[in-house]
Design an enzyme around this catalytic site. Structure first.
Site, PDB file in Angstrom:
ATOM      1  N   GLY A  40      43.027  22.573 132.579  1.00 53.65           N
ATOM      2  CA  GLY A  40      44.111  22.241 132.094  1.00 53.65           C
ATOM      3  C   GLY A  40      44.993  23.185 131.710  1.00 53.65           C
ATOM      4  O   GLY A  40      44.587  24.416 131.588  1.00 53.65           O
ATOM      5  N   GLN A  66      52.738  26.771 127.987  1.00 55.91           N
ATOM      6  CA  GLN A  66      51.750  27.704 128.078  1.00 55.91           C
ATOM      7  C   GLN A  66      52.391  28.640 128.996  1.00 55.91           C
ATOM      8  O   GLN A  66      52.099  29.794 129.232  1.00 55.91           O
ATOM      9  CB  GLN A  66      50.432  27.403 128.614  1.00 55.91           C
ATOM     10  CG  GLN A  66      49.672  26.836 127.494  1.00 55.91           C
ATOM     11  CD  GLN A  66      48.188  26.468 128.017  1.00 55.91           C
ATOM     12  OE1 GLN A  66      47.870  25.403 128.614  1.00 55.91           O
ATOM     13  NE2 GLN A  66      47.090  27.236 127.471  1.00 55.91           N
ATOM     14  N   CYS A 107      40.806  28.101 124.859  1.00 59.32           N
ATOM     15  CA  CYS A 107      42.036  27.922 125.126  1.00 59.32           C
ATOM     16  C   CYS A 107      42.649  29.101 126.206  1.00 59.32           C
ATOM     17  O   CYS A 107      42.399  30.311 125.724  1.00 59.32           O
ATOM     18  CB  CYS A 107      43.148  27.722 123.959  1.00 59.32           C
ATOM     19  SG  CYS A 107      44.856  27.525 124.315  1.00 59.32           S
ATOM     20  N   LEU A 108      43.338  28.823 127.268  1.00 61.06           N
ATOM     21  CA  LEU A 108      43.621  29.766 128.230  1.00 61.06           C
ATOM     22  C   LEU A 108      44.589  30.965 127.221  1.00 61.06           C
ATOM     23  O   LEU A 108      44.911  31.966 127.813  1.00 61.06           O
ATOM     24  CB  LEU A 108      44.406  29.452 129.492  1.00 61.06           C
ATOM     25  CG  LEU A 108      43.395  28.601 130.086  1.00 61.06           C
ATOM     26  CD1 LEU A 108      44.175  28.019 131.538  1.00 61.06           C
ATOM     27  CD2 LEU A 108      42.160  29.819 130.685  1.00 61.06           C
ATOM     28  N   HIS A 145      43.519  18.065 124.722  1.00 61.23           N
ATOM     29  CA  HIS A 145      44.051  19.428 124.320  1.00 61.23           C
ATOM     30  C   HIS A 145      45.333  19.893 124.932  1.00 61.23           C
ATOM     31  O   HIS A 145      46.055  20.444 124.200  1.00 61.23           O
ATOM     32  CB  HIS A 145      42.827  20.296 125.151  1.00 61.23           C
ATOM     33  CG  HIS A 145      43.092  21.968 124.869  1.00 61.23           C
ATOM     34  ND1 HIS A 145      42.101  22.646 124.495  1.00 61.23           N
ATOM     35  CD2 HIS A 145      44.183  22.534 125.412  1.00 61.23           C
ATOM     36  CE1 HIS A 145      42.647  24.055 124.368  1.00 61.23           C
ATOM     37  NE2 HIS A 145      43.747  23.992 125.035  1.00 61.23           N
ATOM     38  N   GLU A 146      45.635  19.364 126.371  1.00 60.41           N
ATOM     39  CA  GLU A 146      46.772  19.784 126.958  1.00 60.41           C
ATOM     40  C   GLU A 146      48.072  18.837 126.209  1.00 60.41           C
ATOM     41  O   GLU A 146      49.057  19.277 126.001  1.00 60.41           O
ATOM     42  CB  GLU A 146      46.913  19.393 128.358  1.00 60.41           C
ATOM     43  CG  GLU A 146      45.973  20.061 129.058  1.00 60.41           C
ATOM     44  CD  GLU A 146      45.775  21.430 129.087  1.00 60.41           C
ATOM     45  OE1 GLU A 146      46.850  22.229 128.593  1.00 60.41           O
ATOM     46  OE2 GLU A 146      44.491  21.925 128.873  1.00 60.41           O
ATOM     47  N   HIS A 197      49.148  20.637 123.194  1.00 65.84           N
ATOM     48  CA  HIS A 197      49.946  21.974 123.546  1.00 65.84           C
ATOM     49  C   HIS A 197      51.603  21.274 123.626  1.00 65.84           C
ATOM     50  O   HIS A 197      52.369  22.110 123.316  1.00 65.84           O
ATOM     51  CB  HIS A 197      49.482  22.376 124.997  1.00 65.84           C
ATOM     52  CG  HIS A 197      48.619  23.481 124.998  1.00 65.84           C
ATOM     53  ND1 HIS A 197      48.864  24.650 123.987  1.00 65.84           N
ATOM     54  CD2 HIS A 197      47.338  23.753 125.462  1.00 65.84           C
ATOM     55  CE1 HIS A 197      47.656  25.448 124.248  1.00 65.84           C
ATOM     56  NE2 HIS A 197      46.779  24.963 125.077  1.00 65.84           N
TER      57      HIS A 197
HETATM   58 ZN   LIG Z   1      44.910  25.714 125.698  1.00 63.97          ZN
END
Ligand SMILES: [Zn+2]
Length: 187
Positions: A68, A73, A112-113, A154-155, A158
């Site tokens: 995701g 981000q 998380c990225l 999660h997204e 964000h």
């Molecule tokens: Zn994330």
């Protein structure tokens, strides 16, 4: 065997894949970037600019080995994310709404990225129904469960400026922040 941790897939990569992953991560905003704490505005134009953004996000998500990625981000404060709703499928959701949540929840370690090297336990509903629009403005609806439901939640977080360290236990949050702090000082 790959292990999915929230937004991040933990798997063995060869040198070329690893180099591509690092290049992608360098284009993804990293904690404590202020954009990550900001709420995104609704998408109101489903135009080429949006479709270009979505293509870029899909590429970054794939190269970073994520499941995701939200527009915040990549520093774009619009309510749109890309994610994996089922194995080997990539979908776009603009103006997402979680219209149903199961009472049954699960606590899973999530990464998380944008917060590399941190895994924290987060309790989330196991199943959700997600509605929104695709990049052409068409209605989309997903019945999601397990890791796919988790990735979508999660997204969606964000887009509200909410991060995994805001969702976890106080103790895990303290440990994560201690891990992140030295890095912040050095950079
Ligand atoms: Zn994330």
């Amino acid at each position: 065997m790959a292990r999915v941790e929230g937004e991040v897939v933990d798997e063995e990569l060869d040198a070329e894949e690893e180099a591509r992953r690092r290049l992608a991560l360098a284009q993804i905003r990293q904690y404590p970037d202020v954009a990550l704490k900001m709420a995104a505005r609704p998408v109101d134009e489903f135009d080429d600019e949006l479709r270009d953004l979505v293509e870029r996000m899909k590429r970054l998500m794939r190269d970073a080995h994520g499941i995701g990625l939200a527009a915040t981000q990549v520093g774009v404060l619009r309510r749109v994310f890309v994610f994996t709703p089922a194995k080997d499928v990539v979908a776009v959701v603009a103006n997402p709404e979680i219209v149903e949540r199961s009472e049954e929840t699960e606590i899973v370690e999530e990464g998380c990225l944008s917060i590399q090297g941190v895994l924290v336990p987060i309790e989330r509903p196991l199943r959700i129904t997600l509605e929104g629009k695709d990049e052409n403005g068409e209605d989309v609806r997903f019945e999601l469960e397990d890791i796919y439901a988790r990735a979508a939640q999660h997204e969606a977080d964000h887009l509200d400026g909410v991060l995994i360290i805001d969702r976890t236990t106080r103790e895990a949050q303290r440990e994560a922040l201690a891990l992140l702090r030295p890095r912040t000082v050095i950079s």
